[in-house]
Design a protein around this motif. Sequence first.
Motif, PDB file in Angstrom:
ATOM      1  N   ALA A  20      -2.034 119.537  26.575  1.00 41.79           N
ATOM      2  CA  ALA A  20      -3.363 119.899  27.053  1.00 41.79           C
ATOM      3  C   ALA A  20      -4.161 120.647  25.986  1.00 41.79           C
ATOM      4  O   ALA A  20      -5.371 120.458  25.847  1.00 41.79           O
ATOM      5  CB  ALA A  20      -3.245 120.750  28.321  1.00 41.79           C
ATOM      6  N   ARG A  21      -3.485 121.489  25.220  1.00 42.09           N
ATOM      7  CA  ARG A  21      -4.174 122.323  24.236  1.00 42.09           C
ATOM      8  C   ARG A  21      -4.477 121.564  22.944  1.00 42.09           C
ATOM      9  O   ARG A  21      -5.544 121.728  22.347  1.00 42.09           O
ATOM     10  CB  ARG A  21      -3.313 123.544  23.929  1.00 42.09           C
ATOM     11  N   HIS A  22      -3.524 120.721  22.500  1.00 34.80           N
ATOM     12  CA  HIS A  22      -3.660 120.084  21.191  1.00 34.80           C
ATOM     13  C   HIS A  22      -3.973 118.588  21.257  1.00 34.80           C
ATOM     14  O   HIS A  22      -4.353 117.988  20.246  1.00 34.80           O
ATOM     15  CB  HIS A  22      -2.384 120.308  20.375  1.00 34.80           C
ATOM     16  N   HIS A  23      -3.772 117.978  22.430  1.00 37.70           N
ATOM     17  CA  HIS A  23      -4.083 116.548  22.606  1.00 37.70           C
ATOM     18  C   HIS A  23      -4.770 116.358  23.953  1.00 37.70           C
ATOM     19  O   HIS A  23      -4.501 115.390  24.673  1.00 37.70           O
ATOM     20  CB  HIS A  23      -2.806 115.705  22.537  1.00 37.70           C
ATOM     21  N   GLY A  24      -5.648 117.292  24.283  1.00 37.73           N
ATOM     22  CA  GLY A  24      -6.249 117.306  25.616  1.00 37.73           C
ATOM     23  C   GLY A  24      -6.999 116.054  25.987  1.00 37.73           C
ATOM     24  O   GLY A  24      -7.062 115.687  27.166  1.00 37.73           O
ATOM     25  N   GLY A  25      -7.568 115.345  25.012  1.00 38.11           N
ATOM     26  CA  GLY A  25      -8.333 114.144  25.302  1.00 38.11           C
ATOM     27  C   GLY A  25      -7.519 112.873  25.347  1.00 38.11           C
ATOM     28  O   GLY A  25      -8.050 111.803  25.688  1.00 38.11           O
ATOM     29  N   ALA A  26      -6.216 112.944  25.002  1.00 42.50           N
ATOM     30  CA  ALA A  26      -5.363 111.747  25.050  1.00 42.50           C
ATOM     31  C   ALA A  26      -5.283 111.244  26.487  1.00 42.50           C
ATOM     32  O   ALA A  26      -5.176 112.017  27.433  1.00 42.50           O
ATOM     33  CB  ALA A  26      -3.971 112.065  24.510  1.00 42.50           C
ATOM     34  N   GLU A  27      -5.306 109.935  26.644  1.00 46.54           N
ATOM     35  CA  GLU A  27      -5.441 109.345  27.972  1.00 46.54           C
ATOM     36  C   GLU A  27      -4.111 109.184  28.710  1.00 46.54           C
ATOM     37  O   GLU A  27      -3.059 108.952  28.106  1.00 46.54           O
ATOM     38  CB  GLU A  27      -6.082 107.967  27.865  1.00 46.54           C
ATOM     39  N   VAL A  28      -4.210 109.273  30.029  1.00 50.27           N
ATOM     40  CA  VAL A  28      -3.167 108.810  30.947  1.00 50.27           C
ATOM     41  C   VAL A  28      -3.842 107.778  31.834  1.00 50.27           C
ATOM     42  O   VAL A  28      -4.695 108.112  32.658  1.00 50.27           O
ATOM     43  CB  VAL A  28      -2.573 109.953  31.787  1.00 50.27           C
ATOM     44  N   VAL A  29      -3.495 106.518  31.612  1.00 51.74           N
ATOM     45  CA  VAL A  29      -4.113 105.403  32.330  1.00 51.74           C
ATOM     46  C   VAL A  29      -3.115 104.873  33.346  1.00 51.74           C
ATOM     47  O   VAL A  29      -1.960 104.600  33.006  1.00 51.74           O
ATOM     48  CB  VAL A  29      -4.520 104.275  31.353  1.00 51.74           C
ATOM     49  N   SER A  30      -3.532 104.723  34.593  1.00 54.10           N
ATOM     50  CA  SER A  30      -2.625 104.266  35.647  1.00 54.10           C
ATOM     51  C   SER A  30      -3.233 103.086  36.388  1.00 54.10           C
ATOM     52  O   SER A  30      -4.408 103.119  36.782  1.00 54.10           O
ATOM     53  CB  SER A  30      -2.365 105.384  36.663  1.00 54.10           C
ATOM     54  N   LYS A  31      -2.413 102.055  36.588  1.00 51.64           N
ATOM     55  CA  LYS A  31      -2.793 100.994  37.516  1.00 51.64           C
ATOM     56  C   LYS A  31      -2.237 101.398  38.875  1.00 51.64           C
ATOM     57  O   LYS A  31      -1.023 101.481  39.064  1.00 51.64           O
ATOM     58  CB  LYS A  31      -2.242  99.644  37.076  1.00 51.64           C
ATOM     59  N   THR A  32      -3.115 101.704  39.795  1.00 53.99           N
ATOM     60  CA  THR A  32      -2.700 102.281  41.068  1.00 53.99           C
ATOM     61  C   THR A  32      -2.082 101.231  41.975  1.00 53.99           C
ATOM     62  O   THR A  32      -2.190 100.019  41.729  1.00 53.99           O
ATOM     63  CB  THR A  32      -3.900 102.920  41.779  1.00 53.99           C
ATOM     64  N   VAL A  33      -1.450 101.698  43.051  1.00 56.71           N
ATOM     65  CA  VAL A  33      -0.865 100.808  44.040  1.00 56.71           C
ATOM     66  C   VAL A  33      -1.933  99.871  44.594  1.00 56.71           C
ATOM     67  O   VAL A  33      -1.682  98.689  44.842  1.00 56.71           O
ATOM     68  CB  VAL A  33      -0.213 101.621  45.176  1.00 56.71           C
ATOM     69  N   GLU A  34      -3.147 100.410  44.762  1.00 57.44           N
ATOM     70  CA  GLU A  34      -4.245  99.598  45.312  1.00 57.44           C
ATOM     71  C   GLU A  34      -4.798  98.598  44.293  1.00 57.44           C
ATOM     72  O   GLU A  34      -5.557  97.693  44.654  1.00 57.44           O
ATOM     73  CB  GLU A  34      -5.381 100.518  45.778  1.00 57.44           C
ATOM     74  N   GLY A  35      -4.433  98.750  43.006  1.00 59.47           N
ATOM     75  CA  GLY A  35      -4.845  97.794  41.990  1.00 59.47           C
ATOM     76  C   GLY A  35      -5.906  98.282  41.038  1.00 59.47           C
ATOM     77  O   GLY A  35      -6.119  97.680  39.977  1.00 59.47           O
ATOM     78  N   ALA A  36      -6.599  99.364  41.382  1.00 59.80           N
ATOM     79  CA  ALA A  36      -7.650  99.891  40.505  1.00 59.80           C
ATOM     80  C   ALA A  36      -7.048 100.639  39.325  1.00 59.80           C
ATOM     81  O   ALA A  36      -5.902 101.110  39.382  1.00 59.80           O
ATOM     82  CB  ALA A  36      -8.571 100.818  41.300  1.00 59.80           C
ATOM     83  N   ILE A  37      -7.811 100.763  38.248  1.00 61.37           N
ATOM     84  CA  ILE A  37      -7.390 101.523  37.074  1.00 61.37           C
ATOM     85  C   ILE A  37      -7.908 102.958  37.206  1.00 61.37           C
ATOM     86  O   ILE A  37      -9.098 103.188  37.435  1.00 61.37           O
ATOM     87  CB  ILE A  37      -7.923 100.893  35.776  1.00 61.37           C
ATOM     88  N   HIS A  38      -7.031 103.920  37.051  1.00 63.01           N
ATOM     89  CA  HIS A  38      -7.401 105.336  37.089  1.00 63.01           C
ATOM     90  C   HIS A  38      -7.208 105.916  35.699  1.00 63.01           C
ATOM     91  O   HIS A  38      -6.203 105.656  35.039  1.00 63.01           O
ATOM     92  CB  HIS A  38      -6.522 106.090  38.090  1.00 63.01           C
ATOM     93  N   ARG A  39      -8.177 106.708  35.259  1.00 63.95           N
ATOM     94  CA  ARG A  39      -8.111 107.322  33.933  1.00 63.95           C
ATOM     95  C   ARG A  39      -8.181 108.841  34.048  1.00 63.95           C
ATOM     96  O   ARG A  39      -9.009 109.376  34.784  1.00 63.95           O
ATOM     97  CB  ARG A  39      -9.249 106.828  33.043  1.00 63.95           C
ATOM     98  N   THR A  40      -7.306 109.492  33.309  1.00 62.27           N
ATOM     99  CA  THR A  40      -7.350 110.943  33.209  1.00 62.27           C
ATOM    100  C   THR A  40      -6.886 111.329  31.807  1.00 62.27           C
ATOM    101  O   THR A  40      -6.706 110.464  30.949  1.00 62.27           O
ATOM    102  CB  THR A  40      -6.496 111.608  34.310  1.00 62.27           C
TER     103      THR A  40
END
Length: 547
Positions: A20-40
């Motif tokens: 969080a401190r040194h790579h805070g902008g690195a993505e966590v991309v998830s294909k959800t159970v419902e099929g949509a793409i979630h980005r954080t």
Amino acid sequence: MLGLMQDQPLMITSIIRHAARHHGGAEVVSKTVEGAIHRTTYAEVERRSRRLVRVLQRLGVATGERVATLAWNGFRHLELYYAVSGMQAICHTINPRLSPDDIAYIVNDAQDVVIFADTSFAGLLAGVAPRVRASVRAVVFMTEPAHMPDIALPEGMDLLCYEDLMAAADEDYAWPVFDERVAASLCYTSGTTGKPKGVLYSHRSTLLHALAVNMPDVLAMRAVDRMLPVVPMFHVNAWGTPYAAPMAGASLVMPGRHLDGASLRELMNAERVTISAGVPTVWLGLLQHLRASGTRLETVERLVIGGSACPRMLMEAFHDEYGVRVDHAWGMTELSPVGTFNRPKAGNADLGRADMFRLHEKQGRALFGVDMRIVDDAGHELPWDGSASGHLQVKGPWVCSAYYGGTPGDALDAEGWFTTGDVATIDADGYMEITDRSKDVIKSGGEWISSIQLENIAVSHPAVAEAAIVAARHPKWDERPLLIVVAKQDQTIDKDELLAIYRGKVADWWRPDDVVVVEELPHTATGKVHKLTLRDRFRDYLVSKAG
């Protein structure tokens, strides 16, 4: 005299805090159970993990209690990884591919107090819930209110929504520092030879394992990498990638339940994945899709294969047809799980093609922190000459000492070695090769035959989709290898032609005595061929045929 350095316990939460401190902008991309793409991002994952601790506290989760997850790879599952262990509770990942009986058994054995689940497992939970009511107080579905399933739970067991709980909590929690040997997570074996057994990892063992798998001759993840763990987070913590990737600042791409070849290719290309890890059956499916569709992997550089032996055909196909390097690894639940990894040493980096691929078939060299040896039936250590075959034993700071509920040291021999149940050779350069499981090895006329080597040759035949070798009883030789195969779609297998491919590749007396073609092979909850089922079915095949 002690050194004058800062003494900081090895905490799992230090990984997500660093990310969080040194790579805070690195993505966590998830294909959800419902099929949509979630980005954080890692910064948001860390914030929400602290918020999730407040949720867990409101649910009454106390230090040392077990919190179960029944979920695919996704951002909420990642939040649970850090929140549960970060508050000194234990994150217990459950494999949903286990039978309902086994799931009920391990929930009761672990005495889980809350179960967090993806909505795709609502039906499974509805059936299991009445059998785990002794300890489970609530089921939390990892979704938004609009997607909440309506299932009946036993009286006294609450049905809750993850995002509702998160919206009502705050994120003022401060990560505590405590003894690094405190238990962090709990994984159960697949139970193929008996009841599943729990392996209890500590903060210390988990962090050291993550450091080791990020070494240059292992996963070697970098901040510019985008890792897609096909191996599920419910299977040995996705081989440590949910810890190793944020430690390096590499982005995580989570496929959820979408693991077919077409879905993986689409997600890998859309999200610019550079490295992925999974079992051979998944990569066989991806390879078949790429060939059938005429598509390619646009950014993938490396595939890591473990869980069972990787056929040489698979390594050659990805390398030759798609320019993707396949790295072979070995481990087990009791090793957190990675124990060896196959990368070249200075003395063999310039081998010719045939010799290099032969080397790649081996499971590789021990990671720093892991020691290994092979012993005979009497426990005497065998030489590292590449030919002596014996029982593989290991030791190290992320190797199981005892199973959950046992006493430290219960799972070790008198010298502190853990016996893996694998039969292996080790060559002079330290490359280990699994030749069989102890329970699967074929003893023909007093000599051992490697079922794995025979299976890898079988799947090199263009008509074979999957193969298994089992020991069948024989009136003269005690046991002989029997080859059981599944044909590729629209292909026919000629037994004599298939057996002929063994000529010149193994000793004549190693060749299978017969071939049985079946529509499908049984698999365990972790995707491996269930040899026990095949042995029970075909144990007397050769004797009956001879009679």
